[in-house]
Design an enzyme around this catalytic site. Structure first.
Site, PDB file in Angstrom:
ATOM      1  N   SER A   1       0.826  -1.206   0.000  1.00  0.00           N
ATOM      2  CA  SER A   1       0.000   0.000   0.000  1.00  0.00           C
ATOM      3  C   SER A   1       0.862   1.259   0.000  1.00  0.00           C
ATOM      4  O   SER A   1       2.024   1.244   0.408  1.00  0.00           O
ATOM      5  CB  SER A   1      -0.893   0.051   1.243  1.00  0.00           C
ATOM      6  OG  SER A   1      -1.732  -1.078   1.300  1.00  0.00           O
TER       7      SER A   1
HETATM    8  N1  SAH Z   1      -0.871  -5.007   3.988  1.00  0.00           N
HETATM    9  C1  SAH Z   1      -0.070  -5.286   2.792  1.00  0.00           C
HETATM   10  C2  SAH Z   1      -0.759  -4.903   1.502  1.00  0.00           C
HETATM   11  C3  SAH Z   1      -1.856  -5.792   1.254  1.00  0.00           C
HETATM   12  S1  SAH Z   1      -2.372  -6.042  -0.429  1.00  0.00           S
HETATM   13  C4  SAH Z   1       1.290  -4.649   2.853  1.00  0.00           C
HETATM   14  O1  SAH Z   1       1.562  -3.882   3.796  1.00  0.00           O
HETATM   15  O2  SAH Z   1       2.090  -4.947   1.982  1.00  0.00           O
HETATM   16  C5  SAH Z   1      -3.728  -7.126   0.000  1.00  0.00           C
HETATM   17  C6  SAH Z   1      -3.316  -8.512   0.410  1.00  0.00           C
HETATM   18  O3  SAH Z   1      -4.488  -9.186   0.851  1.00  0.00           O
HETATM   19  C7  SAH Z   1      -2.730  -9.333  -0.726  1.00  0.00           C
HETATM   20  O4  SAH Z   1      -1.484  -9.845  -0.353  1.00  0.00           O
HETATM   21  C8  SAH Z   1      -3.759 -10.453  -0.916  1.00  0.00           C
HETATM   22  O5  SAH Z   1      -3.175 -11.681  -1.315  1.00  0.00           O
HETATM   23  C9  SAH Z   1      -4.372 -10.540   0.463  1.00  0.00           C
HETATM   24  N2  SAH Z   1      -5.707 -11.137   0.527  1.00  0.00           N
HETATM   25  C10 SAH Z   1      -6.729 -11.018  -0.352  1.00  0.00           C
HETATM   26  N3  SAH Z   1      -7.799 -11.732   0.078  1.00  0.00           N
HETATM   27  C11 SAH Z   1      -7.440 -12.316   1.250  1.00  0.00           C
HETATM   28  C12 SAH Z   1      -8.105 -13.182   2.179  1.00  0.00           C
HETATM   29  N4  SAH Z   1      -9.363 -13.606   1.990  1.00  0.00           N
HETATM   30  N5  SAH Z   1      -7.426 -13.574   3.279  1.00  0.00           N
HETATM   31  C13 SAH Z   1      -6.149 -13.169   3.511  1.00  0.00           C
HETATM   32  N6  SAH Z   1      -5.470 -12.350   2.666  1.00  0.00           N
HETATM   33  C14 SAH Z   1      -6.105 -11.935   1.551  1.00  0.00           C
END
Ligand code: SAH
Length: 215
Positions: free
Chosen positions: A64
């Site tokens: 992000s």
């Molecule tokens: N917080 C992260 C950015 C997240 S991007 C950082 O600091 O880098 C969103 C993430 O959510 C992705 O890695 C994606 O794979 C994950 N994601 C999507 N759906 C999900 C679910 N149902 N359970 C767990 N993770 C999930």
């Protein structure tokens, strides 16, 4: 794994930029300063690491934008010692910012590659975060209740089970919506079990997906 004076200088500039954009909590700004974001990106992308922008981290996911990380963290109202559940570990950057604030962080990721990378990398960086491979839609009921839950992917709607895993007075922050842009929403769980809901503008996140994946 180098964090030089040059990196620290770039980070100080980034912190000033985020402060100008309206993040006023000095503890959060200090946490952003403490986490070496360039180490979360593949080497070669140093010049992008300290721009206030999101960036691809592989497996079709993004780290992000620093302002968004700071903004979500501010909405979460984290105090040292708070037990926080993050849904969507991704690179682990947001989880480290929460850990730098003194939170006890539990984070779930559905993509195995990203989970494994974070398991290897975060301890080497010196941040203690409890990482789980699984489906964030289910939360982590065995370790509930949490003072705060932070969803870092766009949720079409918030699964009821996540509200159940929140303490009374606990805060859940999530981008909500199924379109290209989502509304940032903060929910506070009241004594009567109802939720206070506040909205905080539009953001753009990758979607919260169902089930785990090896992609
Ligand atoms: N917080 C992260 C950015 C997240 S991007 C950082 O600091 O880098 C969103 C993430 O959510 C992705 O890695 C994606 O794979 C994950 N994601 C999507 N759906 C999900 C679910 N149902 N359970 C767990 N993770 C999930």
């Amino acid at each position: 794994m180098e964090d030089s004076y040059r990196h620290k200088g770039m980070r100080r500039k980034l912190v000033n930029e985020i402060r100008k954009k309206g993040i006023l909590d000095e503890n959060i700004l200090e946490a952003i300063y403490r986490v070496p974001r360039h180490l979360f990106l593949d080497s070669g992308f140093l010049n992008f690491a300290y721009e206030d922008k999101p960036f691809p981290i592989g497996a079709g996911q993004t780290i992000s934008q620093p302002y968004t990380v700071a903004f979500q963290t501010e909405l979460l109202q984290v105090k040292p010692g708070d037990k926080i559940l993050e849904i969507g570990t991704g690179s682990g950057y947001q989880a480290c910012v929460l850990a730098a604030l003194g939170a006890d962080v539990y984070s779930i990721e559905r993509q195995k590659k990203l989970y494994e990378k974070a398991c290897d990398f975060l301890p080497r960086l010196g941040f203690e975060v409890h990482l789980f491979y699984g489906d964030g839609y289910l939360g982590l009921p065995e370790l509930a209740p949490y003072d705060g839950i932070l969803i870092t992917a766009a949720a079409p709607e918030i699964p009821e089970t996540l509200f159940e895993q929140l303490k009374t007075g606990g805060v859940l922050v999530s981008p909500v919506g199924s379109g290209d842009v989502q509304t940032m929403v903060r929910y506070i769980k009241q004594k009567n079990g109802k939720r206070k809901e506040e909205r905080f503008g539009l953001f753009r996140f990758v979607p919260l997906l169902k089930n785990t994946a090896n992609d």
